[in-house]
Each structure stands twice: as structure tokens, then as C-alpha cells.
Design a protein around this motif. Structure first.
Motif, PDB file in Angstrom:
ATOM      1  N   ASP A 209       0.806  -1.221   0.000  1.00  0.00           N
ATOM      2  CA  ASP A 209       0.000   0.000   0.000  1.00  0.00           C
ATOM      3  C   ASP A 209       0.840   1.272   0.000  1.00  0.00           C
ATOM      4  OD1 ASP A 209       0.999  -0.312   2.529  1.00  0.00           O
ATOM      5  OD2 ASP A 209      -0.924  -0.154   3.568  1.00  0.00           O
ATOM      6  N   SER A 210       2.161   1.144  -0.119  1.00  0.00           N
ATOM      7  CA  SER A 210       3.017   2.329  -0.192  1.00  0.00           C
ATOM      8  C   SER A 210       2.939   2.955  -1.582  1.00  0.00           C
ATOM      9  CB  SER A 210       4.479   1.972   0.119  1.00  0.00           C
ATOM     10  OG  SER A 210       4.619   1.559   1.463  1.00  0.00           O
ATOM     11  N   ASP A 211       3.066   4.255  -1.644  1.00  0.00           N
ATOM     12  CA  ASP A 211       3.025   4.960  -2.921  1.00  0.00           C
ATOM     13  C   ASP A 211       4.309   4.725  -3.700  1.00  0.00           C
ATOM     14  OD1 ASP A 211       0.527   6.028  -2.387  1.00  0.00           O
ATOM     15  OD2 ASP A 211       1.357   7.792  -1.378  1.00  0.00           O
ATOM     16  N   VAL A 212       4.183   4.665  -5.027  1.00  0.00           N
ATOM     17  CA  VAL A 212       5.326   4.495  -5.919  1.00  0.00           C
ATOM     18  C   VAL A 212       5.630   5.824  -6.584  1.00  0.00           C
ATOM     19  CG1 VAL A 212       6.242   3.284  -7.935  1.00  0.00           C
ATOM     20  CG2 VAL A 212       4.663   2.103  -6.380  1.00  0.00           C
ATOM     21  N   PRO A 213       6.836   6.396  -6.379  1.00  0.00           N
ATOM     22  CA  PRO A 213       7.194   7.641  -7.064  1.00  0.00           C
ATOM     23  C   PRO A 213       7.025   7.515  -8.569  1.00  0.00           C
ATOM     24  CG  PRO A 213       8.791   7.143  -5.351  1.00  0.00           C
ATOM     25  CD  PRO A 213       7.894   5.940  -5.469  1.00  0.00           C
ATOM     26  N   ALA A 214       6.581   8.573  -9.209  1.00  0.00           N
ATOM     27  CA  ALA A 214       6.237   8.535 -10.630  1.00  0.00           C
ATOM     28  C   ALA A 214       7.421   8.192 -11.519  1.00  0.00           C
ATOM     29  CB  ALA A 214       5.628   9.861 -11.047  1.00  0.00           C
ATOM     30  N   ASP A 215       8.648   8.483 -11.080  1.00  0.00           N
ATOM     31  CA  ASP A 215       9.816   8.260 -11.928  1.00  0.00           C
ATOM     32  C   ASP A 215      10.435   6.876 -11.745  1.00  0.00           C
ATOM     33  OD1 ASP A 215      10.630   8.911  -9.308  1.00  0.00           O
ATOM     34  OD2 ASP A 215      12.587   9.604 -10.007  1.00  0.00           O
ATOM     35  N   LEU A 216       9.805   6.005 -10.950  1.00  0.00           N
ATOM     36  CA  LEU A 216      10.370   4.680 -10.685  1.00  0.00           C
ATOM     37  C   LEU A 216       9.510   3.582 -11.298  1.00  0.00           C
ATOM     38  CD1 LEU A 216      11.493   4.961  -6.938  1.00  0.00           C
ATOM     39  CD2 LEU A 216      12.865   5.311  -9.004  1.00  0.00           C
ATOM     40  N   ASP A 217      10.174   2.484 -11.702  1.00  0.00           N
ATOM     41  CA  ASP A 217       9.477   1.300 -12.174  1.00  0.00           C
ATOM     42  C   ASP A 217       9.018   0.475 -10.975  1.00  0.00           C
ATOM     43  OD1 ASP A 217      10.077   1.655 -15.074  1.00  0.00           O
ATOM     44  OD2 ASP A 217      12.149   1.416 -14.373  1.00  0.00           O
ATOM     45  N   ALA A 218       7.951  -0.306 -11.162  1.00  0.00           N
ATOM     46  CA  ALA A 218       7.420  -1.109 -10.066  1.00  0.00           C
ATOM     47  C   ALA A 218       7.061  -2.502 -10.545  1.00  0.00           C
ATOM     48  CB  ALA A 218       6.191  -0.440  -9.460  1.00  0.00           C
ATOM     49  N   ILE A 219       7.313  -3.490  -9.684  1.00  0.00           N
ATOM     50  CA  ILE A 219       6.925  -4.884  -9.928  1.00  0.00           C
ATOM     51  C   ILE A 219       6.078  -5.323  -8.743  1.00  0.00           C
ATOM     52  CG2 ILE A 219       7.740  -7.252 -10.205  1.00  0.00           C
ATOM     53  CD1 ILE A 219      10.352  -6.124 -11.337  1.00  0.00           C
ATOM     54  N   GLU A 220       4.858  -5.758  -9.025  1.00  0.00           N
ATOM     55  CA  GLU A 220       3.962  -6.243  -7.972  1.00  0.00           C
ATOM     56  C   GLU A 220       4.309  -7.698  -7.661  1.00  0.00           C
ATOM     57  OE1 GLU A 220       1.811  -4.289  -6.452  1.00  0.00           O
ATOM     58  OE2 GLU A 220       2.112  -2.554  -7.792  1.00  0.00           O
ATOM     59  N   VAL A 221       4.487  -8.000  -6.380  1.00  0.00           N
ATOM     60  CA  VAL A 221       4.853  -9.355  -5.957  1.00  0.00           C
ATOM     61  C   VAL A 221       3.733  -9.901  -5.071  1.00  0.00           C
ATOM     62  CG1 VAL A 221       6.570 -10.790  -4.807  1.00  0.00           C
ATOM     63  CG2 VAL A 221       7.285  -8.708  -6.008  1.00  0.00           C
ATOM     64  N   PRO A 222       3.130 -11.028  -5.442  1.00  0.00           N
ATOM     65  CA  PRO A 222       2.025 -11.572  -4.640  1.00  0.00           C
ATOM     66  C   PRO A 222       2.520 -12.185  -3.338  1.00  0.00           C
ATOM     67  CG  PRO A 222       2.575 -13.077  -6.416  1.00  0.00           C
ATOM     68  CD  PRO A 222       3.407 -11.852  -6.637  1.00  0.00           C
ATOM     69  N   ALA A 223       1.586 -12.374  -2.408  1.00  0.00           N
ATOM     70  CA  ALA A 223       1.911 -13.042  -1.149  1.00  0.00           C
ATOM     71  C   ALA A 223       2.343 -14.472  -1.431  1.00  0.00           C
ATOM     72  CB  ALA A 223       0.703 -13.025  -0.223  1.00  0.00           C
ATOM     73  N   GLY A 224       3.244 -14.983  -0.600  1.00  0.00           N
ATOM     74  CA  GLY A 224       3.693 -16.359  -0.799  1.00  0.00           C
ATOM     75  C   GLY A 224       4.910 -16.691   0.026  1.00  0.00           C
ATOM     76  N   ALA A 225       5.408 -17.908  -0.186  1.00  0.00           N
ATOM     77  CA  ALA A 225       6.580 -18.396   0.547  1.00  0.00           C
ATOM     78  C   ALA A 225       7.856 -18.105  -0.232  1.00  0.00           C
ATOM     79  CB  ALA A 225       6.451 -19.892   0.800  1.00  0.00           C
ATOM     80  N   TRP A 226       8.943 -17.921   0.519  1.00  0.00           N
ATOM     81  CA  TRP A 226      10.255 -17.659  -0.067  1.00  0.00           C
ATOM     82  C   TRP A 226      11.295 -18.520   0.630  1.00  0.00           C
ATOM     83  CZ3 TRP A 226      11.041 -13.833  -3.898  1.00  0.00           C
ATOM     84  CH2 TRP A 226       9.917 -13.059  -4.191  1.00  0.00           C
ATOM     85  N   ALA A 227      12.213 -19.062  -0.154  1.00  0.00           N
ATOM     86  CA  ALA A 227      13.407 -19.705   0.394  1.00  0.00           C
ATOM     87  C   ALA A 227      14.535 -18.686   0.344  1.00  0.00           C
ATOM     88  CB  ALA A 227      13.770 -20.949  -0.414  1.00  0.00           C
ATOM     89  N   VAL A 228      15.175 -18.481   1.475  1.00  0.00           N
ATOM     90  CA  VAL A 228      16.217 -17.456   1.584  1.00  0.00           C
ATOM     91  C   VAL A 228      17.540 -18.140   1.890  1.00  0.00           C
ATOM     92  CG1 VAL A 228      16.909 -15.321   2.719  1.00  0.00           C
ATOM     93  CG2 VAL A 228      14.465 -15.870   2.479  1.00  0.00           C
ATOM     94  N   PHE A 229      18.514 -17.957   1.013  1.00  0.00           N
ATOM     95  CA  PHE A 229      19.820 -18.599   1.140  1.00  0.00           C
ATOM     96  C   PHE A 229      20.880 -17.526   1.397  1.00  0.00           C
ATOM     97  CE2 PHE A 229      17.122 -21.022  -1.687  1.00  0.00           C
ATOM     98  CZ  PHE A 229      17.236 -22.316  -1.214  1.00  0.00           C
ATOM     99  N   ARG A 230      21.561 -17.633   2.519  1.00  0.00           N
ATOM    100  CA  ARG A 230      22.618 -16.669   2.848  1.00  0.00           C
ATOM    101  C   ARG A 230      23.974 -17.246   2.465  1.00  0.00           C
ATOM    102  NH1 ARG A 230      23.459 -12.792   8.011  1.00  0.00           N
ATOM    103  NH2 ARG A 230      21.259 -12.442   7.524  1.00  0.00           N
ATOM    104  N   THR A 231      24.819 -16.409   1.879  1.00  0.00           N
ATOM    105  CA  THR A 231      26.154 -16.862   1.488  1.00  0.00           C
ATOM    106  C   THR A 231      27.156 -15.732   1.655  1.00  0.00           C
ATOM    107  OG1 THR A 231      27.416 -17.938  -0.287  1.00  0.00           O
ATOM    108  CG2 THR A 231      25.877 -16.220  -0.941  1.00  0.00           C
ATOM    109  N   SER A 232      28.405 -16.090   1.920  1.00  0.00           N
ATOM    110  CA  SER A 232      29.493 -15.118   2.040  1.00  0.00           C
ATOM    111  C   SER A 232      30.690 -15.612   1.257  1.00  0.00           C
ATOM    112  CB  SER A 232      29.892 -14.919   3.517  1.00  0.00           C
ATOM    113  OG  SER A 232      28.827 -14.392   4.272  1.00  0.00           O
ATOM    114  N   GLY A 233      31.431 -14.667   0.683  1.00  0.00           N
ATOM    115  CA  GLY A 233      32.630 -15.042  -0.049  1.00  0.00           C
ATOM    116  C   GLY A 233      32.856 -14.156  -1.243  1.00  0.00           C
ATOM    117  N   ALA A 234      33.660 -14.662  -2.190  1.00  0.00           N
ATOM    118  CA  ALA A 234      33.985 -13.899  -3.391  1.00  0.00           C
ATOM    119  C   ALA A 234      32.702 -13.543  -4.146  1.00  0.00           C
ATOM    120  CB  ALA A 234      34.921 -14.704  -4.283  1.00  0.00           C
TER     121      ALA A 234
END
Length: 288
Positions: A209-234
Motif C-alpha cells: 500500500d506504499s506509494d510508488v514515485p512517478a519516476d520509478l518502475d514497479a513490480i507487484e509481488v504476490p503473497a507467498g513463501a520464499w526460500a532465503v539462502f545466505r552466502t558469504s565469499g567472493a
């Protein structure tokens, strides 16, 4: 998933002259065509369409040497003309069908694939599952080619074209997870073909519900599950290795599959020259 991919290979082999309906086959086997294509490409190192072309031309080479009529061979493997067949043949074998018929080669054969899962378990993946409400990704988008390994110069150029103060402005707009500046890949070819175009967005996440500034592109993302993978290195090598490992290790061992929404990389920490970084790879998933 391994069983699904082997069924797909068997179906291709049984119908080399016909188009394989990946979506229908995947649905019969309890998954989606999108997930099957992404897993096939990641594990085989080529999209389904390229594997089909290589197998057709491998088997067609035997028919050529056997002396069958050229047009008959072309039609047998799904080509409407000898010219189209000839282009595909040369692309795979690096030589013309006439040379092969005369000299018997050289040939570049594509063996039939067989997928197997080897579970080692020696290096646990740092992963978590999170449910997120619908949100928006906003920022500056560009169409760029997909590059599997190394730094993508087209993305680099896109980011470099933004004023320094724009990065700070985007950070201030962020009010949802994933937090901070994000690297977003959307509209990705399901076959994950090298060089195919995708939408890359350099931006942040905001609530639905946040406003999108007129000069920016926007992608709508539906509700759902996400797998989040953390990594460190080169960077980006460690991130790309983690991305590949999701296909070879994580998805075959867990009851989840990819859904066709954007993938997101959040950079949590980085060295001054960006040669190393700690990142989180967010992949949209659903129960398989």
C-alpha cells in the motif's frame, strides 16, 4: 524432481520428431513446467530445447550415414525443409549434412541424459523459509541478457548510470523485507537460456500500500513463501555457486518448487571494492 526429469528425458527420446509438451508432462507428474525447465537447465547445463535439438541431430546423423532421403530425414525430426534441417545440423555438429554423408563425420554426439541425486550432506546450506505478504519492488529497471557466470557488464552499466544520490534515495524508500538495496531478476526465460533477456531492477522493497514515485518502475509481488539462502565469499562467484546448489542439492531434497515470480538478491555486507560480499538470495517457492 529427479524422477520427473528422467521421465521428461524418456518422453523426449520416444518422440524426437514431435514437440514435447513440458507443461502437460510436468502436470501429470505433479509439478509445473516452469519448475521442471528451471531444474533441467540448472542440472543439465542447457535448456530443454537445446537438449532436444542435440538429440535429434545425434540420431539424425545415423540416418544420414544410412542413406535415407534428406527430406524424409528432415521431416522425421520435425523440420519442414532441408534448409532448416541443415542449419540445425551444422549448429550441432559443426559441419554440413553433405560432408557427413560423404565422409562419415566428424560428429558431435549428445548422449541421452540420466539424472541422479547424490546426497553428501557435508556442507549444509544456510537456508530459511519465510512467508511474506504481497509487496512491491520499486527502482530502475532495464532489459539485459542473462549471463550465468561472472559479472554481468550490462547490469554493471545500468547501475553505474544512476547518480550516486539515487542509491541513498532508494534506501530511504525501503520499508519492507527484503531490506536495503536489492538486485531483482524478473521475466526470466523458464529454460534459463544463456543470452536470453530478463528484466533487471535495481531498487528496494516496499509494502503493497506504499506509494510508488512517478519516476520509478514497479513490480507487484504476490503473497507467498520464499526460500532465503545466505552466502558469504567472493562476489559474484559465491552467490552464483549457491544459486546452482539450490538446484543440485536443496530442491531435490525438499518438498518445494519454484514459482514464476522475481528472484531477489539482497546485499547485506560488502568489501569496499565489492570483491567479497555477504548476500541473501530470495527465491519464490510453493509446496511441490
Amino acid at each position: 524432481m529427479i524422477e520427473v526429469l528422467n521421465h521428461l528425458v524418456d518422453e523426449i527420446e520416444a518422440h524426437l520428431g514431435d514437440e514435447t509438451d513440458v507443461d502437460a508432462l510436468a502436470a501429470r507428474l505433479g509439478t509445473t513446467g516452469y519448475h521442471a525447465r528451471r531444474m533441467f537447465s540448472s542440472l543439465a547445463g542447457m535448456p530443454v530445447s537445446e537438449y532436444v535439438r542435440r538429440r535429434r541431430m545425434t540420431v539424425a546423423a545415423s540416418d544420414l550415414i544410412g542413406g535415407d532421403d534428406l527430406l524424409t530425414i528432415a521431416v522425421r525430426y520435425g523440420y519442414g525443409s532441408t534448409e532448416a534441417f541443415g542449419r540445425a545440423f551444422r549448429a550441432v555438429h559443426g559441419t554440413s549434412h553433405g560432408d557427413v554423408r560423404r565422409d562419415g563425420g566428424p560428429l558431435r554426439s549428445q548422449p541421452q541424459l540420466r539424472f541422479r541425486l547424490t546426497v553428501e550432506g557435508s556442507t549444509p546450506m544456510d537456508a530459511r523459509i519465510t512467508e511474506r505478504p504481497a509487496f512491491r519492488l520499486i527502482g530502475h529497471a532495464a532489459r539485459v541478457p542473462l549471463i550465468h557466470e561472472g559479472i554481468n557488464p550490462h547490469i554493471q552499466a545500468h547501475i553505474a548510470s544512476l547518480p550516486i544520490e539515487e542509491h541513498a534515495r532508494l534506501k530511504q524508500l525501503s520499508d519492507a523485507e527484503p531490506a536495503g538495496l536489492l538486485q531483482v531478476s524478473a521475466d526470466v526465460d523458464p529454460d534459463y537460456t544463456q543470452g536470453s533477456e530478463l528484466t533487471y531492477l535495481h531498487g528496494v522493497a516496499i509494502t503493497a500500500d506504499s506509494d510508488v514515485p512517478a519516476d520509478l518502475d514497479a513490480i507487484e509481488v504476490p503473497a507467498g513463501a520464499w526460500a532465503v539462502f545466505r552466502t558469504s565469499g567472493a562476489y559474484p562467484a559465491a552467490l552464483q555457486s549457491t544459486w546452482a546448489a539450490t538446484a543440485t542439492e536443496w530442491f531435490p531434497s525438499n518438498p518445494w518448487r519454484l514459482r514464476p515470480d522475481p528472484s531477489i538478491v539482497a546485499v547485506l555486507d560488502r568489501s569496499e571494492d565489492f570483491s567479497t560480499a555477504t548476500t541473501e538470495l530470495w527465491l519464490p517457492i510453493e509446496r511441490s
